[in-house]
Enzyme design. Structure first.
Site, PDB file in Angstrom:
ATOM      1  N   ARG A 297     -14.665 -29.681 -51.929  1.00 23.08           N
ATOM      2  CA  ARG A 297     -15.862 -28.880 -52.174  1.00 23.08           C
ATOM      3  C   ARG A 297     -15.562 -27.558 -52.889  1.00 23.08           C
ATOM      4  O   ARG A 297     -16.090 -27.272 -53.956  1.00 23.08           O
ATOM      5  CB  ARG A 297     -16.518 -28.589 -50.829  1.00 23.08           C
ATOM      6  CG  ARG A 297     -17.992 -28.528 -50.840  1.00 23.08           C
ATOM      7  CD  ARG A 297     -18.459 -28.698 -49.416  1.00 23.08           C
ATOM      8  NE  ARG A 297     -17.982 -29.967 -48.894  1.00 23.08           N
ATOM      9  CZ  ARG A 297     -18.700 -31.084 -48.911  1.00 23.08           C
ATOM     10  NH1 ARG A 297     -19.902 -31.060 -49.429  1.00 23.08           N
ATOM     11  NH2 ARG A 297     -18.240 -32.214 -48.431  1.00 23.08           N
ATOM     12  N   THR A 298     -14.688 -26.769 -52.306  1.00 28.18           N
ATOM     13  CA  THR A 298     -14.390 -25.462 -52.900  1.00 28.18           C
ATOM     14  C   THR A 298     -13.691 -25.639 -54.247  1.00 28.18           C
ATOM     15  O   THR A 298     -13.966 -24.919 -55.198  1.00 28.18           O
ATOM     16  CB  THR A 298     -13.511 -24.637 -51.933  1.00 28.18           C
ATOM     17  OG1 THR A 298     -14.190 -24.536 -50.687  1.00 28.18           O
ATOM     18  CG2 THR A 298     -13.256 -23.241 -52.469  1.00 28.18           C
TER      19      THR A 298
ATOM     20  N   LYS B  58       9.436 -30.055 -53.421  1.00 28.59           N
ATOM     21  CA  LYS B  58      10.829 -29.759 -53.775  1.00 28.59           C
ATOM     22  C   LYS B  58      11.295 -28.452 -53.154  1.00 28.59           C
ATOM     23  O   LYS B  58      12.358 -27.934 -53.501  1.00 28.59           O
ATOM     24  CB  LYS B  58      10.963 -29.679 -55.300  1.00 28.59           C
ATOM     25  CG  LYS B  58      10.613 -30.959 -56.020  1.00 28.59           C
ATOM     26  CD  LYS B  58      10.605 -30.736 -57.526  1.00 28.59           C
ATOM     27  CE  LYS B  58       9.923 -31.885 -58.247  1.00 28.59           C
ATOM     28  NZ  LYS B  58       9.499 -31.491 -59.588  1.00 28.59           N
TER      29      LYS B  58
ATOM     30  N   HIS C  53     -11.943 -16.266 -46.372  1.00 26.64           N
ATOM     31  CA  HIS C  53     -12.477 -17.168 -47.381  1.00 26.64           C
ATOM     32  C   HIS C  53     -13.539 -16.395 -48.162  1.00 26.64           C
ATOM     33  O   HIS C  53     -14.741 -16.644 -48.020  1.00 26.64           O
ATOM     34  CB  HIS C  53     -13.073 -18.398 -46.690  1.00 26.64           C
ATOM     35  CG  HIS C  53     -13.382 -19.544 -47.601  1.00 26.64           C
ATOM     36  ND1 HIS C  53     -13.269 -19.463 -48.970  1.00 26.64           N
ATOM     37  CD2 HIS C  53     -13.824 -20.800 -47.331  1.00 26.64           C
ATOM     38  CE1 HIS C  53     -13.613 -20.627 -49.500  1.00 26.64           C
ATOM     39  NE2 HIS C  53     -13.959 -21.445 -48.521  1.00 26.64           N
TER      40      HIS C  53
END
Lengths: 309, 144
Positions: free
Chosen positions: A51-52, A80, A129
């Site tokens: 979504r984001t 890695k 967020h």
């Protein structure tokens, strides 16, 4: 060069400007369709979030720019053993701006310390967020006409719900905002939100355990998902997840003009029969989110001069 | 009675809680400095019963004592120049502390990337609260 880690990185005036810009983009999309021609957004998503990520990518494409990046850590050099610092050093050679989501809290901040391009925190663990907050504020302001003098109920996982933490941080800067925190004891807001944000700024709030007890007082009901990935223990998750479900019956207790927001995705905390109710604005919220991200990209790239408001 | 001579320039750190002088030695990274250091353990003290003392002979602008405010604000810092005490320095809580305490939040990026320094910033001076700059995890109280 600016980075956005936290909604508080933007002043109230900058947020107002951003939301005005987002509104102008919504009304006059053609004016902005080539604003980012030749620019590249890197989306570095170390955990899945369709979504984001899609919202950021769609935002950049609507501005005429391009997108590079990865959608989960397994398809990057993390496998890695590359550090966030090294990844951003490399990626900032290829791009003009970066949006980063990471399961570990503070990872985007680490990136910002080593990056040559603006970094946007697209969600870090249970922490912050900020672009969801821009989405939420823009939705409330657009649909309610104001951000001050509102009573907002925050319901569900208030402990690990980073959208909730970011939203509280941002809303306390507007006058007359009251909070009703609706959650089981185990999922109450963390102490740094309660003590350092709400108590320290003398913000009115109350904590309740039942959704029914709060409903009648609310201008906004912000529902959240009880997120499985935030729990260490599956039994605990199963016990909590169904505790706070909004359905048609509960909605009868709510004012006619209350708005229901949700950062999505939902599980079953909002019954699907609520979707047709005019108060349910969570899908409109998604659209506002894209306009908000478009405005933020323009602002961080110094291209917001196109807006003459 | 043990006698340790005067120093010409440097610091005398007095009233260190007994047994803590080696921790202070490490926090101040004295092992990395090429200077004379006297560590006096369990000295008699009227106020404390027993105390530790550190004497460091070095140019007074060479050492950053900021961390002492975090470790123990009761330590007395005497600044010595030309063999005399020229200043009794008041200890303040430092704005930032690096690699003294570790973030215990398992979700913090420092739990995954061990090359990162553990940095805490002063969040509340009155309550002596520090927060991890990455994840905002709280640390309250001083290092003991």
């Amino acid at each position: 060069m600016r980075h956005i880690m936290n909604p508080l990185d933007l002043s109230v005036e900058e947020l107002d400007h951003l939301m005005d810009l987002a509104t102008d983009i919504e009304r006059h999309p053609a004016k902005y369709a080539h604003a980012c021609d030749g620019k590249v957004l890197a989306t570095l998503f170390y955990e899945p979030s369709s979504r984001t990520r899609l919202s950021f990518e769609s935002a950049m494409i609507h501005l005429g720019g391009h997108v590079i990046g990865f959608a989960d850590a397994n398809s990057s050099s993390v496998t890695k053993g590359e550090t966030v610092a090294d990844t951003i050093r490399v990626v900032s050679c290829y791009s003009d701006i970066c949006a980063m989501r990471h399961p570990k809290e503070g990872a985007p901040l680490v990136a910002s310390l080593y990056s040559r391009v603006p970094v946007i925190n697209a969600g870090d663990g249970g922490h912050q967020h900020p672009t969801q907050t821009i989405t939420d504020l823009h939705t409330i302001r657009s649909m309610k006409g104001r951000l001050s003098d509102i009573t907002i109920g925050l319901c569900g996982d208030l402990k690990f719900g980073r959208t909730v933490h970011s939203l509280i941080h941002a809303l306390i800067r507007y006058p007359g905002v009251k909070f009703v925190l609706i959650s089981p004891k185990e999922l109450r807001v963390p102490d740094y939100i309660r003590d350092d944000v709400l108590e320290a700024n003398n913000i009115p709030y109350r904590e309740v355990e039942q959704l029914d007890d709060a409903m009648a007082d609310l201008d906004i009901l912000y529902m959240t998902r009880v997120q499985k990935e935030r729990f260490f223990n599956e039994e605990e998750y199963i016990r909590m997840k169904d505790a706070y479900i909004l359905d048609k019956k509960k909605l009868k207790l709510a004012p006619e003009d209350m708005l229901i927001l949700h950062p999505l995705p939902r599980n079953n905390e909002i019954a699907t029969d609520v979707d047709d109710d005019p108060r349910a604005v969570y899908f409109r919220q998604v659209q506002y989110g894209m306009y908000g991200r478009m405005a933020l990209i323009l602002m961080l790239l110094g291209l917001d001069g196109i807006y003459e408001g | 009675m043990l006698n340790v001579g005067k120093i010409e320039e440097g610091f005398v750190l007095d009233h260190i809680k007994a047994g803590r002088s080696m921790d202070i030695y490490r926090y101040l990274k004295l092992d990395k400095l090429d200077c004379t250091v006297a560590i006096i353990k369990n000295a008699r003290s009227n106020a404390m019963g027993k105390k530790d003392i550190l004497k460091v002979e070095c140019p007074i602008d060479q050492m950053d004592l900021g961390i002492l405010g975090f470790v123990d604000q009761n330590i007395t810092v005497n600044v010595i120049k030309d063999g005399e005490i020229v200043e009794k320095r008041k200890l303040e809580l430092p704005e930032r502390i690096t690699n003294i305490i570790k973030c215990k939040n398992p979700r913090c990026i420092t739990a995954e990337d061990h090359t990162l320094p553990h940095v805490f910033a002063l969040a509340d001076k009155q309550k002596h609260i520090y927060r991890c700059i990455y994840c905002e995890e709280k640390f309250s109280g001083r290092k003991r």
